[in-house]
Design an enzyme around this catalytic site. Sequence first.
Site, mmCIF file in Angstrom:
data_model
loop_
_atom_site.group_PDB
_atom_site.id
_atom_site.type_symbol
_atom_site.label_atom_id
_atom_site.label_comp_id
_atom_site.label_asym_id
_atom_site.label_seq_id
_atom_site.Cartn_x
_atom_site.Cartn_y
_atom_site.Cartn_z
ATOM 1 N N HIS A 1 -2.074 -15.511 25.864
ATOM 2 C CA HIS A 1 -1.132 -16.601 26.122
ATOM 3 C C HIS A 1 -0.243 -16.237 27.304
ATOM 4 C CE1 HIS A 1 1.054 -20.225 24.845
ATOM 5 N NE2 HIS A 1 2.166 -19.572 25.164
ATOM 6 N N ASP B 1 2.919 -17.582 29.667
ATOM 7 C CA ASP B 1 4.035 -18.519 29.835
ATOM 8 C C ASP B 1 4.510 -18.519 31.280
ATOM 9 O OD1 ASP B 1 4.480 -19.466 27.115
ATOM 10 O OD2 ASP B 1 5.077 -17.413 26.667
ATOM 11 N N MET C 1 7.342 -20.030 33.688
ATOM 12 C CA MET C 1 8.669 -20.655 33.621
ATOM 13 C C MET C 1 9.264 -20.799 35.018
ATOM 14 S SD MET C 1 10.262 -18.445 30.485
ATOM 15 C CE MET C 1 9.297 -18.041 29.023
ATOM 16 N N GLY D 1 11.884 -20.376 26.489
ATOM 17 C CA GLY D 1 12.574 -19.719 27.585
ATOM 18 C C GLY D 1 12.712 -18.218 27.418
ATOM 19 N N MET E 1 6.483 -25.497 19.543
ATOM 20 C CA MET E 1 7.419 -24.406 19.763
ATOM 21 C C MET E 1 8.251 -24.216 18.503
ATOM 22 S SD MET E 1 6.782 -23.189 22.722
ATOM 23 C CE MET E 1 8.153 -22.018 22.667
ATOM 24 N N MET F 1 5.959 -24.087 31.293
ATOM 25 C CA MET F 1 7.310 -24.539 30.931
ATOM 26 C C MET F 1 8.036 -24.884 32.221
ATOM 27 S SD MET F 1 8.453 -21.713 28.117
ATOM 28 C CE MET F 1 7.336 -21.073 26.892
ATOM 29 N N ASP G 1 4.111 -21.160 18.589
ATOM 30 C CA ASP G 1 4.641 -20.111 19.448
ATOM 31 C C ASP G 1 6.125 -19.916 19.152
ATOM 32 O OD1 ASP G 1 5.325 -18.335 21.410
ATOM 33 O OD2 ASP G 1 4.852 -19.647 23.098
ATOM 34 N N GLY G 2 6.489 -18.704 18.708
ATOM 35 C CA GLY G 2 7.887 -18.372 18.509
ATOM 36 C C GLY G 2 8.175 -17.788 17.139
ATOM 37 N N GLY G 3 8.600 -16.548 17.104
ATOM 38 C CA GLY G 3 8.979 -15.924 15.844
ATOM 39 C C GLY G 3 7.829 -15.666 14.896
ATOM 40 N N SER H 1 1.234 -12.975 23.547
ATOM 41 C CA SER H 1 1.943 -13.556 24.686
ATOM 42 C C SER H 1 2.276 -12.501 25.738
ATOM 43 C CB SER H 1 3.231 -14.228 24.205
ATOM 44 O OG SER H 1 3.983 -14.703 25.300
#
Length: 219
Positions: free
Chosen positions: A34, A36, A38, A143, A138, A69, A176-178, A9
């Site tokens: 990736h 993002d 926002m 964010g 997600m 997003m 996506d995330g962690g 990302s």
Amino acid sequence: MKNHKIAPSLLSADFLHLQQEIEMINASDADWLHIDVMDGVFVPNISFGFPVMEAVRTICKKPLDVHLMIVEPQKFIREVAASGAYMMNVHYEACAHLHRVVYAIKDAGMKAAVTLNPHTPAELLEDIIADVDMVLLMSVNPGFGAQKFIEHSIAKTTKLKRMISSKGLQTLIEIDGGVNLDTGKRLLAAGADVLVAGNFVFKSANPIETIKDLKMLVP
């Protein structure tokens, strides 16, 4: 070994040395980059827009996986396509007429993906799943990077995979995330096809090796 994809990302990259970061991605085993986008409205943060994406496109050799997003993402389909995106992700929660948006993305020459926030049930995709190329789940609240992985994402991935398999579809599942080596392995076992990793890659001592480790994960 599962033939999964890794999509670092860009949100976690060092923007003071962005060209070097992109060249690192080019030299790595990463499959996609990736991105993002926002707007500070749909999510409580602002990232970057089309000028940055267009600059990235000129040097990035990996397909661009663009995640919007933002509110009313359908207004920017043409711009996303012009920026060189391979995949365009829009949020289920941001699209009142999702079917129309999905086909507008495809008509613009891109693959179409739908993103679900952590609280949005996978079952809501029952009537659209056959029309999309990928679903992005997600596994943190969108964010910001460096958030704690939401454990329910494992069960949600399994549920979505069953829905896809029951319909005989080839729809990809992206998370996506962690994502790290532990959560990544469990997500792959649950049915994930694409792992997005931000801080875990870009803040590591050796990002190229970290990407390789993610790519070599065996569920």
